[in-house]
Design an enzyme around this catalytic site. Structure first.
Site, PDB file in Angstrom:
ATOM      1  N   LYS A 174       0.851  -1.205   0.000  1.00 41.68           N
ATOM      2  CA  LYS A 174       0.000   0.000   0.000  1.00 41.68           C
ATOM      3  C   LYS A 174       0.876   1.240   0.000  1.00 41.68           C
ATOM      4  O   LYS A 174       1.463   1.619   1.009  1.00 41.68           O
ATOM      5  CB  LYS A 174      -0.938   0.054   1.208  1.00 41.68           C
ATOM      6  CG  LYS A 174      -2.037   1.084   0.914  1.00 41.68           C
ATOM      7  CD  LYS A 174      -2.681   1.718   2.099  1.00 41.68           C
ATOM      8  CE  LYS A 174      -1.958   2.876   2.689  1.00 41.68           C
ATOM      9  NZ  LYS A 174      -1.889   4.089   1.846  1.00 41.68           N
ATOM     10  N   GLY A 226       6.740   4.654   8.371  1.00 36.56           N
ATOM     11  CA  GLY A 226       5.914   5.850   8.472  1.00 36.56           C
ATOM     12  C   GLY A 226       6.056   6.492   9.831  1.00 36.56           C
ATOM     13  O   GLY A 226       7.082   6.320  10.508  1.00 36.56           O
ATOM     14  N   SER A 227       5.019   7.209  10.222  1.00 38.16           N
ATOM     15  CA  SER A 227       5.097   8.010  11.453  1.00 38.16           C
ATOM     16  C   SER A 227       4.925   7.142  12.693  1.00 38.16           C
ATOM     17  O   SER A 227       4.371   6.037  12.630  1.00 38.16           O
ATOM     18  CB  SER A 227       3.990   9.068  11.425  1.00 38.16           C
ATOM     19  OG  SER A 227       2.734   8.412  11.417  1.00 38.16           O
ATOM     20  N   GLY A 231       2.436   4.109  13.311  1.00 38.86           N
ATOM     21  CA  GLY A 231       3.193   2.900  13.665  1.00 38.86           C
ATOM     22  C   GLY A 231       2.647   2.235  14.916  1.00 38.86           C
ATOM     23  O   GLY A 231       2.548   1.006  14.994  1.00 38.86           O
ATOM     24  N   SER A 232       2.247   3.050  15.897  1.00 41.14           N
ATOM     25  CA  SER A 232       1.751   2.413  17.121  1.00 41.14           C
ATOM     26  C   SER A 232       0.388   1.768  16.876  1.00 41.14           C
ATOM     27  O   SER A 232       0.071   0.731  17.464  1.00 41.14           O
ATOM     28  CB  SER A 232       1.757   3.386  18.305  1.00 41.14           C
ATOM     29  OG  SER A 232       0.685   4.249  18.218  1.00 41.14           O
ATOM     30  N   GLU A 248       9.636   0.931  10.733  1.00 41.03           N
ATOM     31  CA  GLU A 248      10.680   1.934  10.479  1.00 41.03           C
ATOM     32  C   GLU A 248      10.015   3.285  10.650  1.00 41.03           C
ATOM     33  O   GLU A 248       9.203   3.699   9.822  1.00 41.03           O
ATOM     34  CB  GLU A 248      11.247   1.738   9.071  1.00 41.03           C
ATOM     35  CG  GLU A 248      11.926   0.386   8.966  1.00 41.03           C
ATOM     36  CD  GLU A 248      12.666   0.157   7.663  1.00 41.03           C
ATOM     37  OE1 GLU A 248      12.545   0.986   6.755  1.00 41.03           O
ATOM     38  OE2 GLU A 248      13.361  -0.864   7.579  1.00 41.03           O
ATOM     39  N   CYS A 282      13.389  10.673   7.374  1.00 46.31           N
ATOM     40  CA  CYS A 282      13.386  10.144   8.743  1.00 46.31           C
ATOM     41  C   CYS A 282      14.772  10.325   9.345  1.00 46.31           C
ATOM     42  O   CYS A 282      14.927  10.487  10.545  1.00 46.31           O
ATOM     43  CB  CYS A 282      13.005   8.673   8.725  1.00 46.31           C
ATOM     44  SG  CYS A 282      13.980   7.713   7.578  1.00 46.31           S
ATOM     45  N   GLU A 379      10.097  15.522  15.840  1.00 42.24           N
ATOM     46  CA  GLU A 379      10.422  15.397  14.416  1.00 42.24           C
ATOM     47  C   GLU A 379       9.572  16.409  13.640  1.00 42.24           C
ATOM     48  O   GLU A 379       8.347  16.396  13.738  1.00 42.24           O
ATOM     49  CB  GLU A 379      10.103  13.982  13.923  1.00 42.24           C
ATOM     50  CG  GLU A 379      10.430  13.794  12.447  1.00 42.24           C
ATOM     51  CD  GLU A 379      10.061  12.416  11.920  1.00 42.24           C
ATOM     52  OE1 GLU A 379       8.896  11.995  12.089  1.00 42.24           O
ATOM     53  OE2 GLU A 379      10.935  11.755  11.329  1.00 42.24           O
TER      54      GLU A 379
END
Ligand code: NAD
Length: 476
Positions: A174, A226-227, A231-232, A248, A282, A379
């Site tokens: 995706k 991604g962010s 991610g969480s 990542e 990143c 970030e």
């Protein structure tokens, strides 16, 4: 665009409810639209990958390697079109778009080589106990979901697709809704090469499509880039099904400059470390730690270099830095400029969005930034550098490590022994000494702490898609 999803070897129309608008960030204007895949189409893509898995697992490693070399060749044949699309949709300057293409090609070639070596890794295991034999078998993990962001679409997808296919996995990719056209090349190449239907599927869409894929019960693993916030969520879905996940995620990386450096050389490294891809990396080294002995000479030169950086539309001129890729990212970076003003930070360069069409901002430098400033800790994902001075090596290491992230770092020093010592002490996944952002396919990619779980690239990238089996036989 109507047929923008590649499922079971066919291009199909998106039946989801979201319309995805594809923009040219240099103009701030749309140039294409497509309909997202529906949740039912995500199901179809996973089912196609599941159906293709038994036969793909049986394809010899050398035949899989031939497909991977085919991907590399075909990327080369589409070179100009893919460079132009990245310039238009990402806003990348030409030389950056070229490097992305070359990195993607190198990734497929590298994993073709590793695939060819796989059979030798299936081997007998010497046992101390008598009466038994044992052998190792490396097997594909199975059906893998791959979710990627928009900042390096061609490269990030290659970093996942090439090792997954080399290992014998089947995949559902995706891409990001911000850059949904670029990875279509991988579907077109699969079609051209006659890759068996269902081995590679591509579904486009926004969060709903990503969530449908990451929570799908038909996957054996998910690999996400991604962010941290998404991610969480992805990790929660993996936890609910007790299945592996590679993450990542973000970074807030340090560049440490000791006072034995050549000032001009250091300025070059610092600038490249946070303005490449307009800082949307990143791995951006966006926290500068500069030693007291060189700071007064270096900071004015850095300011001058940033003011001279040519910012503009990659299609019309020689540019060093393009726009931010999306309006959302532009608004986010602008909100950090506002925070910096509220916090009273000292701005030596930039600090504003450019007053012109498109999503441009000036490369920005804040100095003497307090360690509790949001600009020092969060970030930003734009060309914004925060600087602090340090006196001792120990202080530099402590401040560099004082972050919830741990992706990369750069160390600049003429004293190589010291540089190596500092590199060893930094709590990150990758350190550059006297160089910046040089990522080679043979080395690993990934971070410690909040920057993720697992490693991509190198043999570690392949291991992420392989599962180890031992067969132990009693001789008695
Ligand atoms: P993002 O997390 O918003 O989106 C990444 C992908 O996840 C996109 O395809 C998106 O559609 C999808 N997604 C969104 N919501 C989802 C959900 N609920 N469930 C599943 N998927 C969902 O990130 P972004 O803005 O596209 O990219 C920027 C971020 O990526 C930055 O934080 C950056 O540091 C990180 N990044 C990390 C690396 C690395 O290698 N560590 C590389 C590139 C980017």
């Amino acid at each position: 665009m109507t047929t923008s999803h590649y499922i079971a070897g066919r291009w199909v129309e998106g039946l989801g409810s979201d319309c995805i608008t594809v923009n040219d960030p240099s103009l701030g204007q749309p140039f294409a639209e497509l309909m997202a895949a529906s949740v039912a189409q995500v199901d179809q893509a996973v089912a196609a990958a599941r159906e293709a898995l038994p036969a793909w697992k049986q394809v010899s490693a050398s035949a899989r390697a031939r497909y991977l070399r085919g991907f590399a060749d075909q990327l080369g044949q589409r070179r100009e079109a893919l460079i132009a699309l990245q310039m238009r949709n990402n806003g990348k300057p030409r030389h950056e778009a070229e490097i992305d293409l070359d990195d993607a090609v190198a990734t497929f070639v590298y994993y073709a080589d590793l695939a060819e070596q796989l059979p030798q890794k299936n081997c007998d295991v010497p046992l101390a106990a008598p009466g038994f034999t044992a052998r190792t078998r490396l097997e594909p993990v199975g059906v893998v979901g791959l979710i990627v962001p928009w900042n390096f679409p061609l490269v990030t997808s290659a970093w996942k697709l090439a090792p997954a296919l080399a290992a014998g996995c089947t995949v559902v990719l995706k891409p990001s809704e911000v850059t949904p056209l670029i990875e279509q090349a991988y579907g077109q190449i699969a079609e051209t090469l006659g890759l068996p239907a269902g081995v590679l599927n591509i579904v486009n869409g926004k969060a709903e499509t990503g969530a449908a894929l990451s929570s799908h019960s038909g996957l054996d693993k998910l690999s996400f880039t991604g962010s941290n916030s998404v991610g969480s969520q992805v990790m929660r879905s993996a936890a609910a099904q007790c299945r592996p996940v590679t993450l990542e995620l973000g970074g807030k990386s340090a560049i440490v400059v000791f006072d034995d450096c050549d000032v001009d050389q250091a300025v070059e490294w610092i600038v490249a470390g946070f303005t490449w891809n307009a800082g949307q990396m990143c791995s951006a080294t966006s926290r500068l730690l500069v030693q007291e002995g060189i700071a007064d000479a270096l900071l004015p030169r850095l300011q001058q270099a940033l003011e001279q950086l040519r910012v503009g539309n990659p299609s019309s001129a020689e540019v060093d830095m393009g726009p931010l890729t999306s309006q959302a990212q532009w608004l986010k970076v602008a909100s950090y400029f506002a925070t910096a003003r509220e916090e009273g930070l000292r701005c030596l360069a930039g600090g504003k969005a450019l007053d012109r069409e498109g999503w441009f901002v000036s490369p920005t430098l804040y100095t003497d930034v307090p360690v509790d400033s949001r600009l020092w800790t969060e970030e930003i994902f734009g060309p914004v550098l925060c600087a602090r001075r340090f006196s001792t090596e120990a202080q530099a290491i402590a401040e560099a490590n004082d972050s919830r992230f741990g992706l990369v770092a750069t160390v600049c020093s003429a004293d190589l022994e010291r540089a190596e010592r500092v590199a060893d002490a930094l709590e990150v996944g990758h350190v550059w000494i006297n160089s910046v952002q040089a990522v080679f396919v043979e080395t690993s990619w990934g971070g410690n702490k909040g920057s993720g779980i697992g490693r991509g690239l190198g043999p570690w990238g392949l291991s992420g898609y392989l599962s180890v089996k031992h067969v132990t036989r009693c001789l008695g």
